[in-house]
Design a protein around this motif. Structure first.
Motif, PDB file in Angstrom:
ATOM      1  N   MET A  79      22.084  61.610 154.617  1.00  0.00           N
ATOM      2  CA  MET A  79      22.163  62.811 153.774  1.00  0.00           C
ATOM      3  C   MET A  79      23.033  62.542 152.554  1.00  0.00           C
ATOM      4  O   MET A  79      22.704  62.960 151.443  1.00  0.00           O
ATOM      5  N   PHE A  80      24.144  61.857 152.744  1.00  0.00           N
ATOM      6  CA  PHE A  80      25.036  61.533 151.631  1.00  0.00           C
ATOM      7  C   PHE A  80      24.293  60.691 150.594  1.00  0.00           C
ATOM      8  O   PHE A  80      24.390  60.948 149.385  1.00  0.00           O
ATOM      9  N   GLN A  81      23.555  59.702 151.069  1.00  0.00           N
ATOM     10  CA  GLN A  81      22.807  58.845 150.143  1.00  0.00           C
ATOM     11  C   GLN A  81      21.751  59.661 149.391  1.00  0.00           C
ATOM     12  O   GLN A  81      21.521  59.437 148.200  1.00  0.00           O
ATOM     13  N   GLN A  82      21.114  60.591 150.063  1.00  0.00           N
ATOM     14  CA  GLN A  82      20.122  61.458 149.388  1.00  0.00           C
ATOM     15  C   GLN A  82      20.797  62.319 148.333  1.00  0.00           C
ATOM     16  O   GLN A  82      20.257  62.498 147.236  1.00  0.00           O
ATOM     17  N   ILE A  83      21.968  62.855 148.661  1.00  0.00           N
ATOM     18  CA  ILE A  83      22.703  63.685 147.695  1.00  0.00           C
ATOM     19  C   ILE A  83      23.094  62.862 146.485  1.00  0.00           C
ATOM     20  O   ILE A  83      22.942  63.294 145.333  1.00  0.00           O
ATOM     21  N   VAL A  84      23.589  61.645 146.722  1.00  0.00           N
ATOM     22  CA  VAL A  84      23.976  60.762 145.612  1.00  0.00           C
ATOM     23  C   VAL A  84      22.757  60.443 144.750  1.00  0.00           C
ATOM     24  O   VAL A  84      22.823  60.492 143.511  1.00  0.00           O
ATOM     25  N   ALA A  85      21.625  60.160 145.389  1.00  0.00           N
ATOM     26  CA  ALA A  85      20.406  59.861 144.624  1.00  0.00           C
ATOM     27  C   ALA A  85      19.980  61.078 143.802  1.00  0.00           C
ATOM     28  O   ALA A  85      19.586  60.944 142.631  1.00  0.00           O
ATOM     29  N   GLU A  86      20.068  62.264 144.409  1.00  0.00           N
ATOM     30  CA  GLU A  86      19.707  63.496 143.691  1.00  0.00           C
ATOM     31  C   GLU A  86      20.634  63.716 142.494  1.00  0.00           C
ATOM     32  O   GLU A  86      20.180  64.084 141.404  1.00  0.00           O
ATOM     33  N   LEU A  87      21.919  63.475 142.689  1.00  0.00           N
ATOM     34  CA  LEU A  87      22.869  63.630 141.584  1.00  0.00           C
ATOM     35  C   LEU A  87      22.563  62.640 140.452  1.00  0.00           C
ATOM     36  O   LEU A  87      22.659  62.979 139.270  1.00  0.00           O
ATOM     37  N   ARG A  88      22.202  61.418 140.808  1.00  0.00           N
ATOM     38  CA  ARG A  88      21.847  60.430 139.784  1.00  0.00           C
ATOM     39  C   ARG A  88      20.614  60.886 139.012  1.00  0.00           C
ATOM     40  O   ARG A  88      20.563  60.782 137.778  1.00  0.00           O
ATOM     41  N   ASP A  89      19.618  61.393 139.753  1.00  0.00           N
ATOM     42  CA  ASP A  89      18.402  61.882 139.080  1.00  0.00           C
ATOM     43  C   ASP A  89      18.748  63.026 138.138  1.00  0.00           C
ATOM     44  O   ASP A  89      18.262  63.075 136.995  1.00  0.00           O
ATOM     45  N   ARG A  94      19.681  65.313 132.808  1.00  0.00           N
ATOM     46  CA  ARG A  94      20.599  65.986 131.880  1.00  0.00           C
ATOM     47  C   ARG A  94      20.733  65.173 130.594  1.00  0.00           C
ATOM     48  O   ARG A  94      20.675  65.715 129.483  1.00  0.00           O
ATOM     49  N   ARG A  95      20.869  63.866 130.735  1.00  0.00           N
ATOM     50  CA  ARG A  95      20.986  63.013 129.550  1.00  0.00           C
ATOM     51  C   ARG A  95      19.715  63.092 128.701  1.00  0.00           C
ATOM     52  O   ARG A  95      19.779  63.169 127.458  1.00  0.00           O
ATOM     53  N   ALA A  96      18.576  63.079 129.366  1.00  0.00           N
ATOM     54  CA  ALA A  96      17.304  63.154 128.625  1.00  0.00           C
ATOM     55  C   ALA A  96      17.186  64.491 127.905  1.00  0.00           C
ATOM     56  O   ALA A  96      16.745  64.540 126.737  1.00  0.00           O
ATOM     57  N   LEU A  97      17.584  65.588 128.571  1.00  0.00           N
ATOM     58  CA  LEU A  97      17.526  66.909 127.929  1.00  0.00           C
ATOM     59  C   LEU A  97      18.466  66.982 126.731  1.00  0.00           C
ATOM     60  O   LEU A  97      18.114  67.528 125.682  1.00  0.00           O
ATOM     61  N   ILE A  98      19.659  66.443 126.886  1.00  0.00           N
ATOM     62  CA  ILE A  98      20.623  66.453 125.769  1.00  0.00           C
ATOM     63  C   ILE A  98      20.065  65.664 124.592  1.00  0.00           C
ATOM     64  O   ILE A  98      20.135  66.098 123.438  1.00  0.00           O
TER      65      ILE A  98
END
Length: 118
Positions: A79-89, A94-98
Motif C-alpha cells: 500500500m505504501f508503494q502504491q501511495i508513493v507511486a500515486e504521489l509521483r504521478d 501537477r508539473r505538466a498542468l503548471i
C-alpha cells in the motif's frame, strides 16, 4: 539359674515384641510416606505435562501471530508503494498542468493600459 535365664528370656521376648511393634509402625509410616511421595510425583508429572501443553499452544499461537504480522507488514509495504507511486504521478501531472498554464499565460495578449501595473 534357670529361673533367671527364663526371666531374661521372657524380657528378651517382650523387648523383641516391642521392637517388632515399633518396626511394624515404622514400616506402615514408610509405606504411607512412599504412597504420599508417589502421589506428589504423579501431581508433578501432571503439572509438567500441562505446562508442556501450554508451551506448545503458546508457541503455535506465537507462530500464527508472527505470520499474521509478516503478512500485514507486506500488505502495508505494498500500500505504501502504491501511495508513493500515486504521489509521483500526481506530482508529474501537477508539473505538466503548471507548464501548460504558463504556456497559456505567455500566449495571452498584453493587458490594456489601465490594468497594467506600475
Amino acid at each position: 539359674m534357670t529361673q533367671r535365664a527364663a526371666a531374661r528370656t521372657e524380657r528378651a521376648r517382650a523387648d523383641i515384641e516391642v521392637s517388632r511393634a515399633g518396626i511394624e509402625r515404622a514400616r506402615k509410616r514408610q509405606e504411607e510416606a512412599v504412597a504420599e511421595q508417589q502421589k506428589a510425583v504423579a501431581r508433578q508429572e501432571a503439572i509438567s505435562a500441562k505446562l508442556d501443553e501450554q508451551r506448545a499452544e503458546s508457541a503455535a499461537r506465537w507462530k500464527k501471530e508472527e505470520i499474521a504480522m509478516r503478512e500485514a507488514s507486506e500488505r502495508n509495504e505494498k500500500m505504501f508503494q502504491q501511495i508513493v507511486a500515486e504521489l509521483r504521478d500526481q506530482r508529474d501531472e501537477r508539473r505538466a498542468l503548471i507548464e501548460a498554464l504558463l504556456e497559456m499565460i505567455d500566449r495571452l495578449p498584453p493587458p490594456p493600459p489601465h490594468l497594467r501595473s506600475a
